[in-house]
Enzyme design. Sequence first.
Site, PDB file in Angstrom:
ATOM      1  N   ASP A   1       0.823  -1.196   0.000  1.00  0.00           N
ATOM      2  CA  ASP A   1       0.000   0.000   0.000  1.00  0.00           C
ATOM      3  C   ASP A   1       0.862   1.252   0.000  1.00  0.00           C
ATOM      4  OD1 ASP A   1      -2.338  -1.426   0.051  1.00  0.00           O
ATOM      5  OD2 ASP A   1      -2.697  -1.196   2.194  1.00  0.00           O
TER       6      ASP A   1
ATOM      7  N   LYS B   1      -3.188   3.618  -3.011  1.00  0.00           N
ATOM      8  CA  LYS B   1      -4.248   4.563  -3.392  1.00  0.00           C
ATOM      9  C   LYS B   1      -3.980   5.884  -2.697  1.00  0.00           C
ATOM     10  CE  LYS B   1      -7.771   0.907  -3.646  1.00  0.00           C
ATOM     11  NZ  LYS B   1      -6.997  -0.169  -3.025  1.00  0.00           N
TER      12      LYS B   1
ATOM     13  N   MET C   1     -10.708   7.505   8.219  1.00  0.00           N
ATOM     14  CA  MET C   1     -11.000   7.993   6.865  1.00  0.00           C
ATOM     15  C   MET C   1     -12.201   8.939   6.854  1.00  0.00           C
ATOM     16  SD  MET C   1     -10.370   4.384   4.837  1.00  0.00           S
ATOM     17  CE  MET C   1     -11.339   3.444   6.039  1.00  0.00           C
TER      18      MET C   1
END
Length: 514
Positions: free
Chosen positions: A41, A63, A178
């Site tokens: 990641d 991402k 998030m």
Amino acid sequence: MRRDAGLDVTVYLVGAGPGDPGLLTRRGAELLACADVVVHDRLGTASLLTLAREGAQLVDVGKAPGRAAMNQDQINATLVEHGRSGACVVRLKGGDPFVFGRGGEEAEALRAAGVGFEVVPGITSAIAAPAYAGIPVTHRGLATHVTIVTGHEDPAKGHSDVNWEALARGGGTLVILMGAGRIADIAARLQAGGLPAGTPAAAIRWGTTAQHFTIRTTLGEVAGAGIESPSAIVVGAVAGLELEWFERRPLLGRRVVVTRAREQASALRTRLETLGADVIELPAIRVEAIPIALPPLEHYQWLVFTSANGVRHLFDHGLAPAGLDARALHGLRIACIGPGTARELAARGINADLVPPRFVAESLLDAFPSATTNAARVLLARAEIARDVLPDGLGALGYEVDVLPVYRTVPAQPSAGDLEAVRAGAVDAVTFTSSSTVEHFVDLVGDFHVERADSPWGRETQSSGGGVAILSIGPITSQTARAKGLRVDAEADPHDIDGLVAAVLDVLSATPRQ
């Protein structure tokens, strides 16, 4: 290639933890060290990639807002493809694979494809980030339970599964991951559910890393508090506790460059990271062994080492194939420049007879006894290219000197991202541990002229990098740095790793963080 005996496992879903590399589990480190392929990641994994074995294929599927190297279906297909090849695959995921990490989806894809997998849990940022901010998510008298919820649901669903009003009535601690981009709406809904505007709230950005930063506020004020991604947001009475410890580290938020060879950098890096620094390894050199034709040691009265590298390479390569046996040194007196060299020798069961008070060649010569016979000889184990101060000086003391090159330093190639950060002056300090690190650094970085209006030093553009502090381990290294146009801001005293770390502390602690 690693595959567990008796188990048809080729893919390991490994939790990397929230960012502090020390929070990786032992099992995760073992798997990284022998993986053929590492699929990683963007967040919480970069500093761990150095643990991967040399030659491992690194696949970035990270991402970022507005960018994805691969979508989830492509990641799943990548894992299946490599898993079917028989390679040992580590899927390195920030935090824990099964806590908002989509590890369950990857496991489903692997199971459907008939690819064996193992899940290695990691420490989730929902627990670790508040802990590093001094916020216990449960605390006697304040919170008996904690709820972890995502603030970023799959937009393709078209609806929300999170009942924020119900969560407001549930009590305890709420940890939102998030959620920075939707915090205004989330805060409004929590208040609509009955949670008072004065409820303590805290947002921990880049939790557990050297960029760790905590914003403390209230639920009513959180929308205007400047919270940015990635942040773990804590809402509840515990967010009012201020048991900070990590943020007290003196180098937190400072970026320090270590130019030492990668195989030698760990001790310096660990010391700096323990003090909170964000360490960039920019190995200007790598150390390369030289085949050794060891002369008969009984012909010498003294064996002299100028560095820990000399000790390592003489013992490892002095007598092939097993290396040098310490018993071969019987009858020899041994001198070392510096405690680090002496410690490397002591680790092999040998105590140095002479270690000078200052860790430079000149000090060794001052302490070295004069030859008592015309046949007195010294064997000097050192780098292929080095100053002639020692052989010339020992010769003046009456010794016959044989120089034995046991290693050489050659240029190393660091990562392009780290190199660009240094060239741009996006660092606070650069450390040098030898003249060769200076020379190769200057060759690598090029024209190190950086103009920084926000320089904490208030200096004009200079060849030492404006606001970037230059720190040297000793006078010879400093001399080389100045000869290369670098301004040396501080020199280690004593001239070893401890002294260098102390110099970094002194220099950076004297200026405010930007």
